[in-house]
Design an enzyme around this catalytic site. Structure first.
Site, PDB file in Angstrom:
ATOM      1  N   GLU A   1      38.006 -20.882  21.798  1.00  0.00           N
ATOM      2  CA  GLU A   1      39.090 -21.529  22.583  1.00  0.00           C
ATOM      3  C   GLU A   1      40.664 -21.294  22.473  1.00  0.00           C
ATOM      4  O   GLU A   1      41.432 -21.395  23.258  1.00  0.00           O
ATOM      5  CB  GLU A   1      38.546 -22.275  23.906  1.00  0.00           C
ATOM      6  CG  GLU A   1      36.263 -21.955  23.743  1.00  0.00           C
ATOM      7  CD  GLU A   1      36.657 -22.682  25.041  1.00  0.00           C
ATOM      8  OE1 GLU A   1      36.017 -22.529  26.751  1.00  0.00           O
ATOM      9  OE2 GLU A   1      36.236 -24.022  24.997  1.00  0.00           O
TER      10      GLU A   1
ATOM     11  N   HIS B   1      41.407 -29.982  24.973  1.00  0.00           N
ATOM     12  CA  HIS B   1      40.485 -28.953  25.842  1.00  0.00           C
ATOM     13  C   HIS B   1      38.459 -29.518  25.690  1.00  0.00           C
ATOM     14  O   HIS B   1      38.219 -29.723  24.560  1.00  0.00           O
ATOM     15  CB  HIS B   1      40.903 -27.757  25.772  1.00  0.00           C
ATOM     16  CG  HIS B   1      39.206 -27.250  26.239  1.00  0.00           C
ATOM     17  ND1 HIS B   1      39.377 -27.085  27.727  1.00  0.00           N
ATOM     18  CD2 HIS B   1      38.438 -26.395  25.924  1.00  0.00           C
ATOM     19  CE1 HIS B   1      38.106 -26.504  28.191  1.00  0.00           C
ATOM     20  NE2 HIS B   1      37.321 -25.656  26.777  1.00  0.00           N
TER      21      HIS B   1
ATOM     22  N   HIS C   1      35.507 -30.761  28.064  1.00  0.00           N
ATOM     23  CA  HIS C   1      33.773 -30.281  28.862  1.00  0.00           C
ATOM     24  C   HIS C   1      33.319 -31.918  29.862  1.00  0.00           C
ATOM     25  O   HIS C   1      32.095 -31.494  29.872  1.00  0.00           O
ATOM     26  CB  HIS C   1      32.426 -29.465  28.610  1.00  0.00           C
ATOM     27  CG  HIS C   1      33.341 -28.173  27.972  1.00  0.00           C
ATOM     28  ND1 HIS C   1      32.474 -27.455  27.875  1.00  0.00           N
ATOM     29  CD2 HIS C   1      34.279 -27.579  28.150  1.00  0.00           C
ATOM     30  CE1 HIS C   1      33.273 -25.946  27.459  1.00  0.00           C
ATOM     31  NE2 HIS C   1      34.754 -26.643  27.122  1.00  0.00           N
TER      32      HIS C   1
ATOM     33  N   TYR D   1      49.596 -44.401  37.754  1.00  0.00           N
ATOM     34  CA  TYR D   1      48.701 -43.493  36.159  1.00  0.00           C
ATOM     35  C   TYR D   1      48.765 -41.959  36.677  1.00  0.00           C
ATOM     36  O   TYR D   1      48.953 -41.355  35.014  1.00  0.00           O
ATOM     37  CB  TYR D   1      48.505 -44.644  35.583  1.00  0.00           C
ATOM     38  CG  TYR D   1      48.651 -45.129  34.912  1.00  0.00           C
ATOM     39  CD1 TYR D   1      49.666 -45.951  33.850  1.00  0.00           C
ATOM     40  CD2 TYR D   1      48.824 -46.610  35.906  1.00  0.00           C
ATOM     41  CE1 TYR D   1      50.208 -46.808  33.356  1.00  0.00           C
ATOM     42  CE2 TYR D   1      49.241 -48.053  35.331  1.00  0.00           C
ATOM     43  CZ  TYR D   1      50.299 -47.933  34.307  1.00  0.00           C
ATOM     44  OH  TYR D   1      51.125 -48.673  33.630  1.00  0.00           O
TER      45      TYR D   1
ATOM     46  N   HIS E   1      34.196 -25.039  33.917  1.00  0.00           N
ATOM     47  CA  HIS E   1      34.663 -25.223  32.450  1.00  0.00           C
ATOM     48  C   HIS E   1      35.117 -25.996  32.645  1.00  0.00           C
ATOM     49  O   HIS E   1      34.452 -27.112  32.246  1.00  0.00           O
ATOM     50  CB  HIS E   1      35.780 -23.761  32.589  1.00  0.00           C
ATOM     51  CG  HIS E   1      35.988 -23.754  30.733  1.00  0.00           C
ATOM     52  ND1 HIS E   1      36.586 -22.373  30.736  1.00  0.00           N
ATOM     53  CD2 HIS E   1      35.189 -24.609  30.254  1.00  0.00           C
ATOM     54  CE1 HIS E   1      36.976 -22.860  29.206  1.00  0.00           C
ATOM     55  NE2 HIS E   1      35.974 -23.575  28.758  1.00  0.00           N
TER      56      HIS E   1
HETATM   57 ZN    ZN Z   1      35.733 -24.795  26.751  1.00  0.00          ZN
END
Ligand code: ZN
Length: 212
Positions: A75, A94, A96, A121, A161
């Site tokens: 990724e 990034h 999950h 916030y 995702h």
């Molecule tokens: Zn991912």
């Protein structure tokens, strides 16, 4: 210790914290930091954020070529797309994480901002959360979608995702990511009850007093 070594250590430390707090599981998720020469440090492919080693973190050129360390995450290409579109970005997170991924799996009436502005916030650290359409893992077309969205957003959600969040520093990106995950949790906790999100006026006021 060089700036690169410090950044390698930081990725290991932060990866471990995110893993311990169950924001990352298995070998999912990746972190990156941009170095001064424009190359990036990114977590290696098939690595667990809980068990990283500084020397094995991948260093990759802006064009995606491996400079040192293990082969990069599959990724990494969309991290590079964020950096290309956002000169101010110094780090990308990034993951999950459960609640944010759940938001990414829902049907939404529009895709410009898919999480209601529940707290100040959230507005300050995350801002709008656009939803990008679903892409098969490894589909390079995702880079173009991320690049486009990154021009105006520091956080975005990949459908089915998970989120991509950038910041000036890895700490800033991590705090923004955590704020997003908490906002997603609140969203499900509120559920069907009638929420009272912040008004457009309240949001404008926050953005005036706390400009990015
Ligand atoms: Zn991912």
């Amino acid at each position: 210790m060089t700036a690169e070594q410090k950044s390698r250590e930081k990725i290991v430390r932060i990866g471990g914290q995110l893993y311990q707090r169950q924001l990352a599981h298995g070998s999912a998720g990746n972190l990156s930091i941009r170095l001064e020469d424009g190359s990036i440090l990114v977590t290696p492919t098939n690595s667990s954020l809980g068990f990283l080693e500084p020397a094995r973190i991948s260093r990759v050129s802006p064009a995606g070529e491996l400079i040192s360390g293990d082969p990069p995450s599959k990724e990494a290409f969309f991290h590079l797309a964020v950096y290309e579109a956002r000169p101010s970005a110094g780090a990308v997170v990034h993951l999950h994480s459960t609640y944010s991924v759940a938001i990414s799996c829902l049907c939404h009436e529009q895709d410009e901002d898919v999480l209601p502005p529940l707290t100040a916030y959230q507005v300050m650290r995350v801002g709008k959360l656009p939803l990008l359409k679903y892409f098969r893992p490894g589909d390079r077309a995702l880079a173009e979608a991320v690049r486009q969205s990154s021009r105006t957003n520091s956080a975005m959600l990949l459908a089915n995702h998970g989120p991509v969040v950038s910041g000036k520093t890895i700490e800033e990106a991590m705090y923004a990511y955590e704020e997003l995950e908490e906002a997603a949790k609140l969203f499900f906790l509120i559920g069907e009850r009638k929420a009272n999100p912040l008004t457009a006026q309240a949001i404008a006021e926050i953005n005036k007093f706390f400009p990015n």
